[in-house]
Motif scaffolding. Sequence first.
Motif, PDB file in Angstrom:
ATOM      1  N   ARG A  25       1.101  -1.610   0.073  1.00  0.00           N
ATOM      2  CA  ARG A  25      -0.069  -0.448  -0.415  1.00  0.00           C
ATOM      3  C   ARG A  25       1.005   1.077  -0.103  1.00  0.00           C
ATOM      4  N   GLU A  33       3.939   1.986   2.721  1.00  0.00           N
ATOM      5  CA  GLU A  33       3.537   0.626   4.442  1.00  0.00           C
ATOM      6  C   GLU A  33       4.244   0.260   4.883  1.00  0.00           C
ATOM      7  N   GLY A 157      -2.471   3.987  -2.993  1.00  0.00           N
ATOM      8  CA  GLY A 157      -3.353   2.784  -3.745  1.00  0.00           C
ATOM      9  C   GLY A 157      -2.331   1.894  -2.785  1.00  0.00           C
ATOM     10  N   TRP A 158      -3.199   0.276  -3.027  1.00  0.00           N
ATOM     11  CA  TRP A 158      -3.047  -0.953  -3.253  1.00  0.00           C
ATOM     12  C   TRP A 158      -1.564  -1.023  -5.161  1.00  0.00           C
TER      13      TRP A 158
END
Length: 180
Positions: A25, A33, A157-158
């Motif tokens: 992420r 992250e 975003g992923w």
Amino acid sequence: MGAVVESVSSSAGHTFGKPAREGIRLLAGLGVEGDAHMGVTVKHRSRVAVDPTRPNLRQVHLIHAELLEELAADGFAVAAGELGENVTTRGVDLLGSGRGTVLCLGPQARVEVTGLRNPCAQIDAFSPGLMKRLVGRGPDGGIVRRAGIMGVVLRGGWVEPGMAVEVVVPEGPHVPLDRV
């Protein structure tokens, strides 16, 4: 086949390589992250030692899979993530990107290219002789860095393997990348 994300990696510790993940992420203005290099200010230890208040222009490290294949052909076994990159791409001329280029990773994440990775001596500790393949001299005698590019997260975003990569070139003249 168009440009794609081939692999993603992260590490909570300041390790040389980063293990492959099913996905990562990206967080706007911060980076990956849970990664040791996530943050608004510099996190790379050499840069923290100089000035820990400097902006982090190295939130995300990207390398093209074609480089890893070229290294393998020269006898260096280097898997995705082992050079510390967060995102391994295929079909993208990362090193030819200009400063300010935006890489759209999948439907959400956006990374703005800030510059070239300036590799360190740890590369030769990982695999003797590898540094010479990643940093050399061009025909004009100038230094050529091939160890990937760095960027900052504009929109989070992923990101996972198989996602499309779209390259958005900034308006105006092309500004070649320099080390960051």
